[in-house]
Design an enzyme around this catalytic site. Structure first.
Site, PDB file in Angstrom:
ATOM      1  N   SER A  27       0.976  -7.695  -5.261  1.00 37.75           N
ATOM      2  CA  SER A  27      -0.411  -7.978  -5.623  1.00 37.75           C
ATOM      3  C   SER A  27      -1.343  -6.927  -5.047  1.00 37.75           C
ATOM      4  O   SER A  27      -1.045  -6.268  -4.046  1.00 37.75           O
ATOM      5  CB  SER A  27      -0.832  -9.360  -5.104  1.00 37.75           C
TER       6      SER A  27
HETATM    7  N1  SAH Z   1       3.920 -12.148  -2.831  1.00 37.77           N
HETATM    8  C1  SAH Z   1       4.493 -11.005  -3.510  1.00 37.77           C
HETATM    9  C2  SAH Z   1       3.907 -10.858  -4.913  1.00 37.77           C
HETATM   10  C3  SAH Z   1       4.989 -10.920  -5.899  1.00 37.77           C
HETATM   11  S1  SAH Z   1       4.521 -11.191  -7.590  1.00 37.77           S
HETATM   12  C4  SAH Z   1       4.339  -9.721  -2.689  1.00 37.77           C
HETATM   13  O1  SAH Z   1       3.642  -9.753  -1.674  1.00 37.77           O
HETATM   14  O2  SAH Z   1       4.929  -8.693  -3.057  1.00 37.77           O
HETATM   15  C5  SAH Z   1       5.087 -12.861  -7.823  1.00 37.77           C
HETATM   16  C6  SAH Z   1       6.543 -13.127  -7.547  1.00 37.77           C
HETATM   17  O3  SAH Z   1       6.795 -14.489  -7.922  1.00 37.77           O
HETATM   18  C7  SAH Z   1       7.533 -12.292  -8.362  1.00 37.77           C
HETATM   19  O4  SAH Z   1       8.382 -11.614  -7.475  1.00 37.77           O
HETATM   20  C8  SAH Z   1       8.280 -13.319  -9.196  1.00 37.77           C
HETATM   21  O5  SAH Z   1       9.640 -12.994  -9.409  1.00 37.77           O
HETATM   22  C9  SAH Z   1       8.125 -14.571  -8.359  1.00 37.77           C
HETATM   23  N2  SAH Z   1       8.318 -15.832  -9.089  1.00 37.77           N
HETATM   24  C10 SAH Z   1       7.925 -16.158 -10.349  1.00 37.77           C
HETATM   25  N3  SAH Z   1       8.335 -17.397 -10.654  1.00 37.77           N
HETATM   26  C11 SAH Z   1       9.009 -17.887  -9.564  1.00 37.77           C
HETATM   27  C12 SAH Z   1       9.693 -19.103  -9.275  1.00 37.77           C
HETATM   28  N4  SAH Z   1       9.804 -20.100 -10.151  1.00 37.77           N
HETATM   29  N5  SAH Z   1      10.229 -19.258  -8.043  1.00 37.77           N
HETATM   30  C13 SAH Z   1      10.164 -18.263  -7.118  1.00 37.77           C
HETATM   31  N6  SAH Z   1       9.559 -17.088  -7.347  1.00 37.77           N
HETATM   32  C14 SAH Z   1       8.983 -16.890  -8.546  1.00 37.77           C
END
Ligand code: SAH
Length: 233
Positions: free
Chosen positions: A81
């Site tokens: 993000s």
């Molecule tokens: N917090 C992260 C941002 C990642 S973007 C950082 O600091 O880098 C959001 C993430 O949510 C992605 O990696 C995606 O694979 C994950 N995601 C989406 N649906 C999900 C689910 N049902 N359970 C766990 N993770 C999920």
């Protein structure tokens, strides 16, 4: 002599630097100033962002961009993000040292590291196996303590570790994930972006067993919160 490998045959290997130089620290200080100018006021959030080397969470191809206020690609078609979004969500969460925090969407592990830097005990879930493994390994290499990694479906939360003081969803949920509300302590706070293409930032406070107070904080765009988990590396 090693055979030449074609581009498409190369295994996906991540190249990253774990060194945090004065130059990186300088770029990070400027990012913190930019976040302050954009309206982030919680000094503990700003200190955590000032402490965590964001460039280490990215492929070295993005090293120069790591301290710009932009979202950047990570593996599995996901993104880390934008720093402003990380700061904004973390500020809304009102994390105190010792809080048990559930994060949905580990991704690169950066947001989890920011929460750990604020003294939280972090439980983080990722649906992509490859991201889960990379993040867990990196956090170990950086020597950051207080983060527990899980591979699975964030829609289910972590009933075995519930209840949580705080829950942070870092993917765009089509609707409020009900199972997660149940895992919030009374008095606890959940921050979740809700909406299909564009998300509204919601802060939900659990006032008692079945009363929740909802506030909204503007529009954001996240990668989708997808049900189920992926085993593929
Ligand atoms: N917090 C992260 C941002 C990642 S973007 C950082 O600091 O880098 C959001 C993430 O949510 C992605 O990696 C995606 O694979 C994950 N995601 C989406 N649906 C999900 C689910 N049902 N359970 C766990 N993770 C999920």
């Amino acid at each position: 002599m090693p055979l030449p490998t074609k581009q498409h045959e190369k295994p996906h290997t991540l190249s990253r630097t774990l060194k945090d130089t004065y130059r990186h620290k300088g770029m990070r200080r400027r990012l913190v100033q930019a976040l302050r100018r954009r309206g982030i006021t919680d000094e503990r959030v700003l200190a955590a962002i000032g402490a965590i080397p964001r460039h280490c969470f990215l492929d070295s191809a993005f090293e120069e961009k790591a301290y710009e206020d932009i979202a950047l690609p990570i593996a599995c078609g996901q993104t880390i993000s934008q720093p402003y979004t990380v700061a904004f969500q973390t500020q809304l969460l009102e994390v105190q040292p010792g809080h048990k925090v559930l994060e949905i969407g580990t991704g690169s592990g950066y947001q989890a590291a920011v929460l750990a830097a604020m003294g939280a005990e972090v439980y983080t879930i990722e649906r992509h196996k490859a991201l889960y493994r990379q993040a867990k390994k990196l956090i170990g290499q950086l020597g950051i303590k207080g983060i527990h990694f899980f591979h699975g479906d964030g829609y289910k939360g972590l009933p075995a570790h519930a209840p949580f003081d705080r829950i942070l969803v870092t993917a765009g949920a089509p609707e409020i994930p009900r199972a997660l509300l149940k895992q919030l302590k009374v008095g606890g706070i959940m921050v979740v972006p809700v909406g299909k293409t564009v998300q509204e930032m919601l802060r939900i406070k659990r006032l008692d067993d079945d009363t929740f107070k909802k506030e909204t904080f503007g529009r954001f765009r996240f990668v989708p919160f997808v049900p189920g988990s992926e085993e593929a590396e």
